[in-house]
Design a protein around this motif. Sequence first.
Motif, short mmCIF file in Angstrom:
data_model
loop_
_atom_site.label_atom_id
_atom_site.label_comp_id
_atom_site.label_asym_id
_atom_site.label_seq_id
_atom_site.Cartn_x
_atom_site.Cartn_y
_atom_site.Cartn_z
N THR A 134 -9.44 7.73 -16.61
CA THR A 134 -10.31 7.23 -15.81
C THR A 134 -11.33 8.40 -15.34
O THR A 134 -10.99 9.65 -15.73
CB THR A 134 -10.18 6.38 -14.51
OG1 THR A 134 -11.26 5.91 -14.07
CG2 THR A 134 -9.39 7.32 -13.76
N SER A 135 -12.85 8.07 -15.34
CA SER A 135 -13.62 9.27 -14.63
C SER A 135 -14.71 8.59 -13.99
O SER A 135 -14.83 7.35 -14.14
CB SER A 135 -14.25 9.92 -16.02
OG SER A 135 -15.14 9.11 -16.67
N CYS A 136 -15.44 9.19 -13.55
CA CYS A 136 -16.61 8.78 -12.74
C CYS A 136 -17.85 8.34 -13.33
O CYS A 136 -18.52 7.32 -12.81
CB CYS A 136 -17.32 10.01 -11.80
SG CYS A 136 -15.75 10.43 -10.57
N THR A 137 -18.14 8.55 -14.52
CA THR A 137 -19.21 8.43 -15.37
C THR A 137 -19.00 8.03 -16.81
O THR A 137 -18.00 8.41 -17.49
CB THR A 137 -20.28 9.48 -15.52
OG1 THR A 137 -19.82 10.73 -15.87
CG2 THR A 137 -20.87 9.89 -13.80
N PRO A 138 -19.91 7.47 -17.49
CA PRO A 138 -19.65 6.89 -18.73
C PRO A 138 -19.90 8.30 -19.76
O PRO A 138 -20.45 9.15 -19.23
CB PRO A 138 -20.80 5.80 -18.98
CG PRO A 138 -21.62 5.84 -17.90
CD PRO A 138 -20.94 6.60 -16.65
N ASN A 139 -19.20 8.07 -20.85
CA ASN A 139 -19.42 9.10 -21.86
C ASN A 139 -19.06 10.32 -21.66
O ASN A 139 -19.40 11.58 -22.15
CB ASN A 139 -20.99 9.34 -22.31
CG ASN A 139 -21.70 7.93 -22.82
OD1 ASN A 139 -21.14 7.11 -23.64
ND2 ASN A 139 -22.77 7.62 -22.25
N GLU A 140 -17.74 10.41 -21.12
CA GLU A 140 -17.17 11.59 -20.85
C GLU A 140 -15.93 11.76 -21.82
O GLU A 140 -15.20 12.95 -21.58
CB GLU A 140 -16.88 11.64 -19.31
CG GLU A 140 -17.56 11.91 -18.37
CD GLU A 140 -17.24 12.13 -16.76
OE1 GLU A 140 -17.83 12.82 -16.14
OE2 GLU A 140 -16.23 11.45 -16.57
N GLY A 141 -15.81 10.78 -22.63
CA GLY A 141 -14.66 11.05 -23.84
C GLY A 141 -13.47 10.44 -23.31
O GLY A 141 -12.36 10.66 -23.80
#
Length: 98
Positions: free
Chosen positions: A2-9
């Motif tokens: 998971t991450s906070c923003t899209p397009n982080e891989g």
Amino acid sequence: MTSCTPNEGKSTLTVNLARTLGEAGKKVILIDADLRKSVLVGRHRVGKVQGLTHYLSGQSTLEDVIYETNFDLFHIIFAGTLAPSPTELLGNKYFSKM
């Protein structure tokens, strides 16, 4: 992953990790549970597939939604079609059974 923003891989990292674990002799089933904005089917140029939403809604068996990849011991369950209420699907008896 998971991450906070899209397009982080996240998707790329997850697929590469699963592939590496398979190459190391571990059995891997990657479950794409992003039932709102999945990108795996499009990025990997897979045609129309039965996915997690089909299994969770009782339309397919678990065996029908597990797909082999080109890598040893690495299988994947794609998200499937967009679901109107993903939280209900993820909280039902089929998910617990899986």
